[in-house]
Design an enzyme around this catalytic site. Structure first.
Site, PDB file in Angstrom:
ATOM      1  N   GLY A 106     -17.863  40.611  13.658  1.00 23.23           N
ATOM      2  CA  GLY A 106     -18.232  39.998  12.377  1.00 23.23           C
ATOM      3  C   GLY A 106     -18.770  41.031  11.408  1.00 23.23           C
ATOM      4  O   GLY A 106     -18.399  41.070  10.231  1.00 23.23           O
TER       5      GLY A 106
ATOM      6  N   CYS B  71     -20.947  29.539  21.438  1.00 26.50           N
ATOM      7  CA  CYS B  71     -21.879  30.155  20.493  1.00 26.50           C
ATOM      8  C   CYS B  71     -23.147  29.330  20.383  1.00 26.50           C
ATOM      9  O   CYS B  71     -24.155  29.818  19.872  1.00 26.50           O
ATOM     10  CB  CYS B  71     -21.227  30.323  19.126  1.00 26.50           C
ATOM     11  SG  CYS B  71     -20.443  28.830  18.548  1.00 26.50           S
TER      12      CYS B  71
ATOM     13  N   GLU C 130     -18.833  33.403  11.622  1.00 25.42           N
ATOM     14  CA  GLU C 130     -19.783  32.693  12.488  1.00 25.42           C
ATOM     15  C   GLU C 130     -19.881  33.543  13.737  1.00 25.42           C
ATOM     16  O   GLU C 130     -18.896  33.733  14.450  1.00 25.42           O
ATOM     17  CB  GLU C 130     -19.259  31.281  12.759  1.00 25.42           C
ATOM     18  CG  GLU C 130     -20.232  30.408  13.489  1.00 25.42           C
ATOM     19  CD  GLU C 130     -20.133  30.566  14.981  1.00 25.42           C
ATOM     20  OE1 GLU C 130     -20.888  31.389  15.552  1.00 25.42           O
ATOM     21  OE2 GLU C 130     -19.302  29.890  15.587  1.00 25.42           O
TER      22      GLU C 130
ATOM     23  N   GLY D 156     -16.560  34.677  16.135  1.00 24.39           N
ATOM     24  CA  GLY D 156     -16.553  35.655  17.221  1.00 24.39           C
ATOM     25  C   GLY D 156     -17.896  36.347  17.336  1.00 24.39           C
ATOM     26  O   GLY D 156     -18.933  35.769  17.011  1.00 24.39           O
ATOM     27  N   SER D 157     -17.838  37.611  17.758  1.00 30.32           N
ATOM     28  CA  SER D 157     -19.077  38.320  18.066  1.00 30.32           C
ATOM     29  C   SER D 157     -19.719  38.897  16.811  1.00 30.32           C
ATOM     30  O   SER D 157     -19.061  39.103  15.785  1.00 30.32           O
ATOM     31  CB  SER D 157     -18.782  39.463  19.037  1.00 30.32           C
ATOM     32  OG  SER D 157     -18.026  40.457  18.371  1.00 30.32           O
TER      33      SER D 157
END
Lengths: 494, 494
Positions: free
Chosen positions: B228, B284, B247, B223-224
């Site tokens: 994170g 991403c 990630e 995610g973001s």
């Protein structure tokens, strides 16, 4: 500011005035290491192995001065220090062999595959690469094997990183000799002197400067849970968090079955006491909790054997004071039987002490179930039927041991202990950590802060990260990834 | 409380009322998973592989309902969702093959050696063991491939852990279908239904409950960077810190050489725009920074191609709003040339937008050098001589790409990009992440929080830890460590 080492044997100072490093100096060591790092990363396996072997050679060449200095600074016996030097050089040789093989690069090659599912696959090749600069924090209790050229430093160098190592202030002269040896090896290998540096001084702020410097990409640490936790917390507050590989010690419980006592009561009792007192009880693998059936003969042997034993003074004034304070506080408590060895009076000498109690008492006394660094252990009598419940209540451990016989069915206890510890042991003692590939020195928190080993060749993987190369032509690829494999490294090809 | 999915195509609600899980429910899922975990850990490689294949079968059996639900909840085209389902089942099959081989157990056997240096070596055998309960946080942008049965969940299950997965609230119905499929597979394999659970709800507190529960031993997240970082910080505040494998995305810079533009200006310009707009720019691995010589023809093609393109609505209202706000803020700034595609008006539709500027401007504008999730990228004109300095200034990346020709000498730039990114690419585009062993999906912070990959079979090693067995007799050892090797796993024997 300067400081001096203190001899544990008589509390007098030893060696030269050691300048404490300033913040500017620490910063400049790290900045210079970052500049030196790419040349290290680009070494061939042969060149890296040569460096590792040259470090071993230079340390070996300093053996006499290292023994003199380390014996004075730690009060550990000469045979122990000599063994640590050998362990250190053997460790570099083991890493040299691994690096030479190229196995640590973990090369995987997946060739392009237009029919790959769920989508066509480009040519992908992966290998491990070093991180850049690694900060190492040396332990107090191993002036060589876990110090500035110990397992953490050796694995960080072997993986191709520049290293800045915090020397433990209790053996600064020994660390300085090791630094000189490594710098000599760097010179022989025509590598920058900045590839390796040590930082000296008792100021706790030094730890912060190292852990928070943006060019430091990982931390290796061997020491107490308190300092390990500080490092983990510092690393987590960074704008760019970094991994902390902290090995923080353990209680290393031993579970003794009735059949083991019936089989070898005397040898067991003596073996446990000897293991607990080895190195004056200053090992992270010291057995600190012994769970055993209430057998008067076994307990009597523990006491009589202990009564004949003295240990060398502890490593530092603060360790000795902390030990003596904890022991006298525990000894003042009800329901704890106290057995003592021979007191060592001079310097940082202490009295070996064993506590004997039952599980009903111990389970209510958190202080008793904490690690006490020094020559002490706790024997806790209990029923074998309680072993599973006791094991369930334990925190993470470096090791857990079962002492039994073939007649025991240890499967359930073993399965549980394997969840709690990094290494499980049958009919042995936890002290003595073989430097070998199958070793795991580490365990669930608070034994260590990561799922890795700090001893043995697998320690190298802590200080590398994978990099994948997609679609590159042979001539541009790193040598380890080329089809022609000029370095002859193991390539796993799909 | 209940909530409903919202269809990005028209902002209307979709599917059934989904009950949001309470703290008690989340706690009880985790506690039950911890009870179920040992049975999973004890599976043979064959049994584990059977479970993984059964999950793939059950997900495949739900293909039609998954396509209907995921298309409605994400507005992603059917072909993309169908591809994600296939990717998910292929992923389970790849892990099944790895687990069946036993390679993931990493068995090393060092037999006893009385002549070992520096000390005699006991019999030591090491293998990887699962952690217990792993918490997985699903991504918004891959309703299947990085969701509750995506790469993180599949690798955690494959390594023998129980899993509690936080469903992304933007596709709760899809997650519920996947949960049903996995529970059906558990039933077929006679494993506890508690081995896997999903947690539903938009309440941000759910993240805290999962990350702080003592029985959770590791976290997988896609995610973001913002979330994170929250997870990394939460994990670090626990009494027992745990690893967070987050990630968090990346700018995925592409460096375009003059010779590449001379060779294929049109294909390059179109390829870059297509890669940036793929999946409505919600990858991403979206290329977010393009460094190229100032070539009017190249820029003209970017603009003319973009002008013909529209994208599907974004995944959620908040993503669409954040995108539009960032784009209009950037567009209002001086020295930025703005090129637009075709606006999508309905639902969470937006306008694809490309910014064009030079490095002198961009280097002074931190906002421009941040990740903007959605169909946008920034083309930054510069001289090739500036590439090294630009690359030096970049933060950690999932990928970094060089578009060149054989005439270029990319070695220096490549060496630098390999330090900054987890995957370096030659003449390709970063979108499209092959699920294969040589893949590395991860990179230096802030691309990810660990030195590991979240895509490909090596992702399994995130959720295991080594355990060493010392001195045990054959009959008591885990099967994978026995000399007779009843599971026929690879044993590295010294």
């Amino acid at each position: 500011m300067t400081f001096r080492a203190v001899k544990p044997i008589d509390a007098t100072s030893y060696g030269i005035d050691i300048p404490e490093n300033s913040r500017n100096e620490v910063d400049s060591f790290i900045a210079a290491a970052a500049v030196a790092a790419p040349a290290l990363a680009q070494q061939s396996p042969k060149e890296r192995a040569q460096l590792l072997r040259e470090i071993a050679t230079q340390i070996e060449a300093s053996r006499a001065t290292l023994i003199e200095s380390a014996c004075a600074e730690t009060a550990l016996p000469e045979a122990r220090i000599a063994g640590e030097i050998t362990r250190t050089t053997v460790q570099f040789e083991l890493f040299a062999r691994l690096v030479e093989s190229g196995k640590h690069l973990g090369v995987v090659i997946d060739k392009a595959d237009p029919n790959y599912s769920p989508a066509p696959r480009p040519d992908l090749r992966k290998m491990n690469a070093p991180l850049g600069v690694v900060a190492i924090f040396a332990a107090s209790n191993f002036p060589l094997a876990f110090s500035v050229a110990g397992g953490d430093a050796a694995s960080a160098i072997a993986s191709g990183n520049a290293v800045v190592a915090k020397a433990h202030p209790s053996h600064p002269n020994t660390c300085a000799i090791v630094e000189k040896a490594i710098k000599a090896a760097l010179a022989k290998c025509k590598l920058s002197q900045d590839s390796y540096a040590i930082v000296q001084g008792p100021d706790p702020q030094i730890t912060h400067w190292l852990a928070l410097h943006p060019a430091v990409k990982a931390i290796g640490f061997t020491g107490s849970e308190i300092v390990g936790r500080i490092l983990v917390d510092l690393a987590a507050t960074r704008p760019e968090p970094i991994p902390v590989y902290a090995e923080m010690g353990s209680l290393n419980p031993i579970f003794v079955t009735s059949s083991a006592i019936a089989d070898r009561s005397e040898a067991l009792a003596k073996g446990i006491v000897d293991s607990a007192l080895m190195g004056s009880g200053q090992f992270c693998t010291k057995p600190g909790l012994i769970f055993a059936p209430n057998n008067p003969e076994f307990i009597a042997t523990v006491k009589s054997h202990l009564a004949t034993l003295a240990v060398a003074p502890l490593l530092s004034k603060s360790i000795a004071e902390r030990y003596s304070k904890a022991i006298s506080h525990l000894a003042s408590q009800a329901k704890l039987e106290v057995a003592s060895g021979i007191s060592t009076e001079q310097g940082f000498g202490v009295t070996p002490t064993v506590f004997i109690t039952d599980w009903a008492t111990a389970s209510q006394n958190p202080e008793l179930l904490e690690e006490h660094f020094g020559p002490t252990t706790v024997i806790i009598t209990c029923k074998e039927e309680e072993f599973l419940a006791i094991a369930t209540s334990l925190k993470g451990q470096l090791t857990a041991t079962i002492q039994g016989t073939d007649a025991d069915k240890p499967e359930s206890l073993l399965a549980l202990l394997a969840q709690k510890a990094g290494r499980v042991i049958w009919n042995g003692f936890p002290t003595g950590v073989a430097v070998t590939t199958a070793m795991n020195h580490g365990g669930p928190w608070p034994a260590s802060s990561s799922h890795t080993t700090s001893v043995g060749t697998d320690a190298i993987y802590r200080f590398m990260r994978p990099v994948a190369y997609q679609g590159f032509s042979q001539s541009v690829l790193p040598k380890a990834l080329q089809d022609s494999n000029p370095w002859s490294v193991p390539q796993s090809i799909n």
